[in-house]
Design a protein around this motif. Sequence first.
Motif, PDB file in Angstrom:
ATOM      1  N   SER A  46       0.789  -1.231   0.000  1.00  0.00           N
ATOM      2  CA  SER A  46       0.000   0.000   0.000  1.00  0.00           C
ATOM      3  C   SER A  46       0.822   1.281   0.000  1.00  0.00           C
ATOM      4  O   SER A  46       0.510   2.222  -0.734  1.00  0.00           O
ATOM      5  CB  SER A  46      -0.950   0.004   1.207  1.00  0.00           C
ATOM      6  OG  SER A  46      -1.997  -0.909   1.005  1.00  0.00           O
ATOM      7  N   VAL A  47       1.859   1.372   0.840  1.00  0.00           N
ATOM      8  CA  VAL A  47       2.488   2.673   1.082  1.00  0.00           C
ATOM      9  C   VAL A  47       3.823   2.859   0.374  1.00  0.00           C
ATOM     10  O   VAL A  47       4.523   3.825   0.631  1.00  0.00           O
ATOM     11  CB  VAL A  47       2.685   2.913   2.593  1.00  0.00           C
ATOM     12  CG1 VAL A  47       1.364   2.898   3.311  1.00  0.00           C
ATOM     13  CG2 VAL A  47       3.636   1.883   3.193  1.00  0.00           C
ATOM     14  N   MET A  48       4.174   1.951  -0.517  1.00  0.00           N
ATOM     15  CA  MET A  48       5.461   2.081  -1.197  1.00  0.00           C
ATOM     16  C   MET A  48       5.252   1.994  -2.706  1.00  0.00           C
ATOM     17  O   MET A  48       4.682   1.031  -3.212  1.00  0.00           O
ATOM     18  CB  MET A  48       6.425   0.977  -0.748  1.00  0.00           C
ATOM     19  CG  MET A  48       7.769   1.043  -1.441  1.00  0.00           C
ATOM     20  SD  MET A  48       8.855  -0.299  -0.940  1.00  0.00           S
ATOM     21  CE  MET A  48      10.205  -0.078  -2.104  1.00  0.00           C
ATOM     22  N   ALA A  49       5.710   2.997  -3.413  1.00  0.00           N
ATOM     23  CA  ALA A  49       5.637   3.015  -4.876  1.00  0.00           C
ATOM     24  C   ALA A  49       7.028   3.289  -5.410  1.00  0.00           C
ATOM     25  O   ALA A  49       7.518   4.421  -5.359  1.00  0.00           O
ATOM     26  CB  ALA A  49       4.655   4.070  -5.357  1.00  0.00           C
ATOM     27  N   SER A  50       7.701   2.249  -5.878  1.00  0.00           N
ATOM     28  CA  SER A  50       9.062   2.404  -6.391  1.00  0.00           C
ATOM     29  C   SER A  50       9.039   2.464  -7.914  1.00  0.00           C
ATOM     30  O   SER A  50       8.068   2.082  -8.555  1.00  0.00           O
ATOM     31  CB  SER A  50       9.934   1.228  -5.928  1.00  0.00           C
ATOM     32  OG  SER A  50       9.430   0.003  -6.457  1.00  0.00           O
ATOM     33  N   VAL A  51      10.131   2.962  -8.492  1.00  0.00           N
ATOM     34  CA  VAL A  51      10.279   3.027  -9.947  1.00  0.00           C
ATOM     35  C   VAL A  51      11.621   2.399 -10.303  1.00  0.00           C
ATOM     36  O   VAL A  51      12.668   2.884  -9.859  1.00  0.00           O
ATOM     37  CB  VAL A  51      10.236   4.485 -10.456  1.00  0.00           C
ATOM     38  CG1 VAL A  51      10.390   4.517 -11.975  1.00  0.00           C
ATOM     39  CG2 VAL A  51       8.933   5.158 -10.052  1.00  0.00           C
ATOM     40  N   PRO A  52      11.647   1.314 -11.117  1.00  0.00           N
ATOM     41  CA  PRO A  52      10.502   0.570 -11.635  1.00  0.00           C
ATOM     42  C   PRO A  52       9.653  -0.038 -10.505  1.00  0.00           C
ATOM     43  O   PRO A  52      10.095  -0.116  -9.367  1.00  0.00           O
ATOM     44  CB  PRO A  52      11.146  -0.524 -12.488  1.00  0.00           C
ATOM     45  CG  PRO A  52      12.533  -0.053 -12.757  1.00  0.00           C
ATOM     46  CD  PRO A  52      12.924   0.736 -11.551  1.00  0.00           C
ATOM     47  N   SER A  53       8.472  -0.508 -10.868  1.00  0.00           N
ATOM     48  CA  SER A  53       7.536  -1.036  -9.881  1.00  0.00           C
ATOM     49  C   SER A  53       8.034  -2.346  -9.281  1.00  0.00           C
ATOM     50  O   SER A  53       8.931  -3.005  -9.826  1.00  0.00           O
ATOM     51  CB  SER A  53       6.165  -1.259 -10.531  1.00  0.00           C
ATOM     52  OG  SER A  53       6.251  -2.289 -11.502  1.00  0.00           O
ATOM     53  N   LEU A  54       7.427  -2.735  -8.173  1.00  0.00           N
ATOM     54  CA  LEU A  54       7.794  -4.002  -7.533  1.00  0.00           C
ATOM     55  C   LEU A  54       7.533  -5.202  -8.443  1.00  0.00           C
ATOM     56  O   LEU A  54       8.352  -6.129  -8.474  1.00  0.00           O
ATOM     57  CB  LEU A  54       7.048  -4.152  -6.207  1.00  0.00           C
ATOM     58  CG  LEU A  54       7.528  -3.223  -5.084  1.00  0.00           C
ATOM     59  CD1 LEU A  54       6.633  -3.355  -3.856  1.00  0.00           C
ATOM     60  CD2 LEU A  54       8.977  -3.523  -4.705  1.00  0.00           C
ATOM     61  N   PRO A  55       6.407  -5.255  -9.198  1.00  0.00           N
ATOM     62  CA  PRO A  55       6.255  -6.363 -10.147  1.00  0.00           C
ATOM     63  C   PRO A  55       7.412  -6.428 -11.151  1.00  0.00           C
ATOM     64  O   PRO A  55       7.904  -7.515 -11.467  1.00  0.00           O
ATOM     65  CB  PRO A  55       4.922  -6.053 -10.842  1.00  0.00           C
ATOM     66  CG  PRO A  55       4.142  -5.282  -9.836  1.00  0.00           C
ATOM     67  CD  PRO A  55       5.163  -4.444  -9.125  1.00  0.00           C
ATOM     68  N   SER A  56       7.862  -5.272 -11.637  1.00  0.00           N
ATOM     69  CA  SER A  56       8.999  -5.256 -12.570  1.00  0.00           C
ATOM     70  C   SER A  56      10.257  -5.773 -11.887  1.00  0.00           C
ATOM     71  O   SER A  56      11.076  -6.470 -12.506  1.00  0.00           O
ATOM     72  CB  SER A  56       9.227  -3.839 -13.092  1.00  0.00           C
ATOM     73  OG  SER A  56       8.128  -3.391 -13.844  1.00  0.00           O
ATOM     74  N   ARG A  57      10.430  -5.426 -10.633  1.00  0.00           N
ATOM     75  CA  ARG A  57      11.590  -5.887  -9.871  1.00  0.00           C
ATOM     76  C   ARG A  57      11.584  -7.412  -9.752  1.00  0.00           C
ATOM     77  O   ARG A  57      12.629  -8.064  -9.870  1.00  0.00           O
ATOM     78  CB  ARG A  57      11.560  -5.234  -8.486  1.00  0.00           C
ATOM     79  CG  ARG A  57      12.863  -5.259  -7.719  1.00  0.00           C
ATOM     80  CD  ARG A  57      12.755  -4.439  -6.449  1.00  0.00           C
ATOM     81  NE  ARG A  57      13.991  -4.431  -5.691  1.00  0.00           N
ATOM     82  CZ  ARG A  57      14.998  -3.596  -5.895  1.00  0.00           C
ATOM     83  NH1 ARG A  57      14.899  -2.699  -6.860  1.00  0.00           N
ATOM     84  NH2 ARG A  57      16.104  -3.657  -5.161  1.00  0.00           N
ATOM     85  N   ILE A  58      10.405  -7.969  -9.517  1.00  0.00           N
ATOM     86  CA  ILE A  58      10.276  -9.425  -9.390  1.00  0.00           C
ATOM     87  C   ILE A  58      10.481 -10.098 -10.750  1.00  0.00           C
ATOM     88  O   ILE A  58      11.165 -11.125 -10.853  1.00  0.00           O
ATOM     89  CB  ILE A  58       8.888  -9.772  -8.815  1.00  0.00           C
ATOM     90  CG1 ILE A  58       8.785  -9.260  -7.380  1.00  0.00           C
ATOM     91  CG2 ILE A  58       8.631 -11.274  -8.873  1.00  0.00           C
ATOM     92  CD1 ILE A  58       7.378  -9.292  -6.817  1.00  0.00           C
ATOM     93  N   ILE A  59       9.896  -9.528 -11.798  1.00  0.00           N
ATOM     94  CA  ILE A  59      10.054 -10.081 -13.142  1.00  0.00           C
ATOM     95  C   ILE A  59      11.519 -10.097 -13.548  1.00  0.00           C
ATOM     96  O   ILE A  59      12.020 -11.070 -14.130  1.00  0.00           O
ATOM     97  CB  ILE A  59       9.219  -9.265 -14.150  1.00  0.00           C
ATOM     98  CG1 ILE A  59       7.722  -9.509 -13.906  1.00  0.00           C
ATOM     99  CG2 ILE A  59       9.586  -9.623 -15.586  1.00  0.00           C
ATOM    100  CD1 ILE A  59       6.808  -8.562 -14.667  1.00  0.00           C
ATOM    101  N   ASN A  60      12.236  -9.029 -13.229  1.00  0.00           N
ATOM    102  CA  ASN A  60      13.661  -8.963 -13.562  1.00  0.00           C
ATOM    103  C   ASN A  60      14.465  -9.979 -12.764  1.00  0.00           C
ATOM    104  O   ASN A  60      15.361 -10.645 -13.298  1.00  0.00           O
ATOM    105  CB  ASN A  60      14.186  -7.551 -13.295  1.00  0.00           C
ATOM    106  CG  ASN A  60      15.689  -7.441 -13.516  1.00  0.00           C
ATOM    107  OD1 ASN A  60      16.470  -7.508 -12.573  1.00  0.00           O
ATOM    108  ND2 ASN A  60      16.085  -7.288 -14.770  1.00  0.00           N
TER     109      ASN A  60
END
Length: 476
Positions: A134-148
């Motif tokens: 909920s309270v964290m929005a990173s760039v790139p997003s967390l889904p992108s971090r996991i995909i990478n």
Amino acid sequence: MFVLSTCLLALSLLYLFYKLIDQRISQTCYILHYECFKPSDDRKLSTEFSGKMIRRCKNLGIQEYQFLLRAIVSSGIGEETYAPRNFLSGQGTNSRLSDNLSEMDEFFTETLDKLFSRSGVFPQDIDILVVNVSVMASVPSLPSRIINHYKMRDDVKSFNLSGMGCSATLIAINIVQNMFKTHRNKFALVLTSEAISPSWYNGNERSMILTNCLFRCGGASVLLTNKRALRKKAMFKLKCLVRTHMGSSDEAFTCCTQQEDDKGHVGFFLGKTLPKTATRALTENLRTIAPKILPLTALFHFILRANIQKFGAKYLNISVKRKAIMNFKLGVDHFCLHPGGKAVIDGVKQSLGLIEDDMEPSRMTLHRFGNTSASSLWYVLAYMEAKKRLKKGDKVLMIGFGSGFKCNSCLWEVLRDLDDKNVWEDCVDNFPPKSLTNPYLEKYAWINEEPWTPPPELLQAFADEELEYNSTRLDT
């Protein structure tokens, strides 16, 4: 020609009927496996250390110290919950982006590594990925971090949910459920957690500092599929899911918000109308899901009792001590309730007319792991499984609450006897304990005294913390 036309019509109807049945079956949502996150023992947060953290906050005085400790010891949270690493280090509660990302990386790598290993599904098999923090929005997003990190396929469909609060896990499940309606034979991952590092409030508003006491580190990864061939391997089948949003009401919208205080400190405001709003949201949600999960006899019995009570009150002046309550036990075997706090658990217990055995999984989760936000429901479910309560054919009702204000619920059917201990493996035999009383209360009973006189050792501790803080500032 007539016979031929009749045969063609019959075949067409049979084909349409087959397609309808086949479509409904292919839309089924199964849980193949789930893993809850258990941080390392060096991250355990005792009440004693919580007191030290409070004293380190330069904006908090002795009165706030008493208020917060009183909230902690009465919250139902035990001595073995977990905090972010930076909270336990000399760095303190002023987290950096690297602290936030490290907290998330540790959660998703540990749970996903176990999940992939135990399920036999590979990262490259994943078709849908939904992450909620909920309270964290990173760039790139967390889904992108996991995909990478896992080198997933380039056609994986990813979703990043933020700001959904403690109810987000069922919103994520609902996204997967809807995706399965148009995408057949797919694997989906739901990752649900909360970033505690950036959530600390450094001000002294009492309506905002409470959240510093309530939340702990945790998370869960859930593997879902709609492949009929894997039904025998699946753990749960989703029967129905209902989402209720009270956001159109100003009172409901503002009872739980992230905001700044008058000094610019960001935190979460918890209003006095929160319990009332939660009750309204729960009532509306149960009113919608009840006809979907309860037998007609249970609904008829409730309607009859409710109308008899109304008639007696209106025409016979008969006062009703306790209003008619829908008996959900006629369609539900287990209640997986969000352990948002002792008051939340007690409120749901009263609203549903449940007994203490029904509340045990939620109370024990709150005591052992604390409120881990949206992932809490999976710790509650894991407790039921570790206690070998989940048998084939059982129905499990999940209920979660969140800011906005939202109440979401769903019904799972257990597809086989379950007995995996998950994160409860090393401690489930010790639960439930003989007493849930916080040991800190016995040692420092003065925190409940009114009027309160701070003991000399506490005054000295605050003086020492102030001296250390000033020294650090001069060195900087």
